[in-house]
Motif scaffolding. Sequence first.
Motif, mmCIF file in Angstrom:
data_model
loop_
_atom_site.group_PDB
_atom_site.id
_atom_site.type_symbol
_atom_site.label_atom_id
_atom_site.label_comp_id
_atom_site.label_asym_id
_atom_site.label_seq_id
_atom_site.Cartn_x
_atom_site.Cartn_y
_atom_site.Cartn_z
ATOM 1 N N ASN A 72 0.800 -1.240 0.000
ATOM 2 C CA ASN A 72 0.000 0.000 0.000
ATOM 3 C C ASN A 72 0.831 1.288 0.000
ATOM 4 O OD1 ASN A 72 0.942 0.002 2.599
ATOM 5 N ND2 ASN A 72 -1.055 -0.285 3.566
ATOM 6 N N THR A 73 2.153 1.156 0.044
ATOM 7 C CA THR A 73 2.994 2.355 -0.015
ATOM 8 C C THR A 73 3.492 2.620 -1.443
ATOM 9 O OG1 THR A 73 4.823 0.929 0.630
ATOM 10 C CG2 THR A 73 3.831 2.257 2.367
ATOM 11 N N PHE A 125 3.581 3.348 -5.678
ATOM 12 C CA PHE A 125 3.020 4.324 -6.610
ATOM 13 C C PHE A 125 2.020 3.646 -7.542
ATOM 14 C CE2 PHE A 125 7.562 6.014 -6.414
ATOM 15 C CZ PHE A 125 7.272 6.857 -5.356
ATOM 16 N N PRO A 179 -1.279 16.488 -14.816
ATOM 17 C CA PRO A 179 -0.340 15.872 -15.761
ATOM 18 C C PRO A 179 -0.205 14.376 -15.462
ATOM 19 C CG PRO A 179 0.637 17.795 -14.682
ATOM 20 C CD PRO A 179 -0.662 17.529 -13.989
ATOM 21 N N SER A 207 2.129 13.112 -12.748
ATOM 22 C CA SER A 207 1.641 13.325 -11.389
ATOM 23 C C SER A 207 0.693 12.199 -10.982
ATOM 24 C CB SER A 207 0.934 14.681 -11.316
ATOM 25 O OG SER A 207 -0.005 14.712 -10.275
ATOM 26 N N MET A 233 2.452 9.074 -10.039
ATOM 27 C CA MET A 233 3.150 9.080 -8.749
ATOM 28 C C MET A 233 2.190 9.052 -7.561
ATOM 29 S SD MET A 233 6.296 8.940 -9.529
ATOM 30 C CE MET A 233 7.122 9.263 -7.979
ATOM 31 N N ASP A 234 0.889 8.970 -7.813
ATOM 32 C CA ASP A 234 -0.066 8.859 -6.709
ATOM 33 C C ASP A 234 0.179 7.587 -5.921
ATOM 34 O OD1 ASP A 234 -1.448 11.161 -7.191
ATOM 35 O OD2 ASP A 234 -3.085 10.206 -8.302
ATOM 36 N N ASN A 235 -0.115 7.662 -4.634
ATOM 37 C CA ASN A 235 -0.103 6.453 -3.818
ATOM 38 C C ASN A 235 -1.252 5.543 -4.279
ATOM 39 O OD1 ASN A 235 -1.480 5.221 -1.099
ATOM 40 N ND2 ASN A 235 0.737 5.086 -1.095
ATOM 41 N N LEU A 294 -3.292 3.711 -2.822
ATOM 42 C CA LEU A 294 -4.545 3.737 -2.053
ATOM 43 C C LEU A 294 -5.524 4.790 -2.583
ATOM 44 C CD1 LEU A 294 -3.233 3.334 1.595
ATOM 45 C CD2 LEU A 294 -4.464 1.642 0.236
ATOM 46 N N LYS A 295 -4.946 5.829 -3.206
ATOM 47 C CA LYS A 295 -5.785 6.901 -3.745
ATOM 48 C C LYS A 295 -6.702 6.378 -4.858
ATOM 49 C CE LYS A 295 -4.972 11.765 -4.769
ATOM 50 N NZ LYS A 295 -3.954 12.794 -4.913
ATOM 51 N N MET A 333 -3.138 9.998 1.518
ATOM 52 C CA MET A 333 -1.946 10.436 2.242
ATOM 53 C C MET A 333 -1.499 9.355 3.219
ATOM 54 S SD MET A 333 -1.264 13.957 4.272
ATOM 55 C CE MET A 333 -0.139 13.985 5.640
ATOM 56 N N LEU A 334 -0.182 9.140 3.272
ATOM 57 C CA LEU A 334 0.359 8.159 4.202
ATOM 58 C C LEU A 334 0.383 8.773 5.605
ATOM 59 C CD1 LEU A 334 3.220 6.865 1.891
ATOM 60 C CD2 LEU A 334 1.024 5.791 2.349
ATOM 61 N N SER A 367 9.410 18.104 -10.337
ATOM 62 C CA SER A 367 8.000 18.256 -9.974
ATOM 63 C C SER A 367 7.856 17.804 -8.526
ATOM 64 C CB SER A 367 7.126 17.405 -10.885
ATOM 65 O OG SER A 367 7.457 16.046 -10.709
ATOM 66 N N TRP A 408 5.634 15.877 -7.262
ATOM 67 C CA TRP A 408 5.285 14.452 -7.149
ATOM 68 C C TRP A 408 6.508 13.564 -7.378
ATOM 69 C CZ3 TRP A 408 2.437 17.881 -10.202
ATOM 70 C CH2 TRP A 408 2.842 17.990 -11.543
ATOM 71 N N ASN A 409 7.434 13.990 -8.226
ATOM 72 C CA ASN A 409 8.616 13.157 -8.454
ATOM 73 C C ASN A 409 9.584 13.157 -7.260
ATOM 74 O OD1 ASN A 409 8.454 13.806 -11.925
ATOM 75 N ND2 ASN A 409 8.218 11.815 -10.970
ATOM 76 N N LYS A 418 8.809 12.111 -4.589
ATOM 77 C CA LYS A 418 8.522 10.847 -3.891
ATOM 78 C C LYS A 418 9.595 9.806 -4.215
ATOM 79 C CE LYS A 418 3.588 11.887 -4.038
ATOM 80 N NZ LYS A 418 2.301 11.587 -4.726
ATOM 81 N N ASN A 433 11.738 7.775 -1.506
ATOM 82 C CA ASN A 433 11.876 6.311 -1.545
ATOM 83 C C ASN A 433 13.332 5.879 -1.490
ATOM 84 O OD1 ASN A 433 9.193 5.842 -1.630
ATOM 85 N ND2 ASN A 433 9.173 4.781 -3.593
ATOM 86 N N GLU A 466 1.846 14.422 0.817
ATOM 87 C CA GLU A 466 1.240 13.091 0.625
ATOM 88 C C GLU A 466 2.187 11.980 1.068
ATOM 89 O OE1 GLU A 466 -0.001 12.689 -3.445
ATOM 90 O OE2 GLU A 466 -1.514 14.260 -3.265
#
Lengths: 134, 291
Positions: A23-24, A26, A70, A73, A76-78, A80-81, B1-2, B150, B152-153, B155, B159, B195
């Motif tokens: 769950n962590t 992408f 985009p 983006s 790169m969401d988790n 779980l979203k 969100m974690l 960006s 989001w990148n 992340k 990691n 997030e």
Amino acid sequence: MSRQKLLVKDLMIGLDSFPYIKNTSFLKEAIDLMDKFRLGIICVIDETNKIDGIITDGDLRRNLSSVQRPLPSYFMDNVLKHCSMKPLTIKDDENIENALNLIEKNEIWDLPVVNKESQLVGLLHLHNIIRKIL
Amino acid sequence: MLDQKIFNIGYGNVNKITIGDKKELVFIGGPCAIENRDHALFMAEKIKSITEKLKINFVYKSCYDKDCRSSTDSFRGVGIDEGLSILSEVRNQFDLPVVSDFSDPSWAKMTGEVCDMVQVPAYLCRQTTILEAAAKTKRPILLKKGQFMSPWNMKNSVNKIESFGGNEIILADRGTFFGYNMLVNDMKSFPIMAETGYPVCYDATHSIQMPTSGGNISGGEREFIPFLVRSSIANGIDALFMEVHDDPKNALSDPNTVLDIKYLENILAQAKFIYDAKKELYSKYGDIKIE
């Protein structure tokens, strides 16, 4: 073996044959795995292997048609979203008839299978069931 | 969100600062570069008295080797040995946690042995060897978002740090390239980077930088600092970062972006006021989650 005596665990596909992901992760990692197994579904699990949710091809399609961000983006969401949380599941020692009823009643193709500890142990995929019982 | 990550900055006898719990604003600041011992101690004392008066948690920031200057003629710093010894003195004399960046993986160990937090420079934010070295210090990491990245990148960088055992990270926005020689702030970057579950920080003085706009030196639009600080605090950051100097014109590094200390109290007072007001609003109405 007659159909009535078959258990879920006799017909489910094992952990090496369908995609699941932590769950962590992408969303892109989930999509890549879905692509590899070509079943149209991925299970999302927590650190104790309990199932948090599932993502199906349909979930992705519906999200894609409404996403305004985009694409990188979105990737790169988790995971779980994008999950359908708390999905229907079935225990591995239940009778296959119960599973089929659940599948039919809810018009779904897949049922994640869990053990007594609610950990993910397999997946019931309609095609595989049909192949085995017909 | 974690899950929200909460951790402390500070080891030994310094004031330990909690970040991530959304209770108190954290200010990270100081001169861009350590210029000399007396100046570092002078600045630490000055900023400490302001932050104490305002009841704001303070981490002293100054670097010993600025590897990213526009020109080889620019002042690079006092060097790692002298710099860390000065930062150690700041810690001992004022009980302040300190942070410095490091631009070479081989500097990380020594930096982490002295500093309470280590900073990853924006230009190096996706370099695996730098992130590995930062994680191995076992100190909290102030990770600047590259101007080319960006939100989001980032992340991916998180990691990488986690894969090397690091789990105390602050993600900082210091502006994003908008064409050449110009940065803008995308205020969406804070909720996006949050997030990850890690605290987020706004670097106001680098955000108004105009990278290398002066040919062999960076310019800046300092007049926008108060506007951007107010916006970022209301947005929901955990920490504010600003480089501060008592004589910006003669500062040895970033003279066009550092904030004159004469403005610091006013800006921090506004920041605290908005931070506390936002906290009150949240407790009254809850967070607004739009699907």
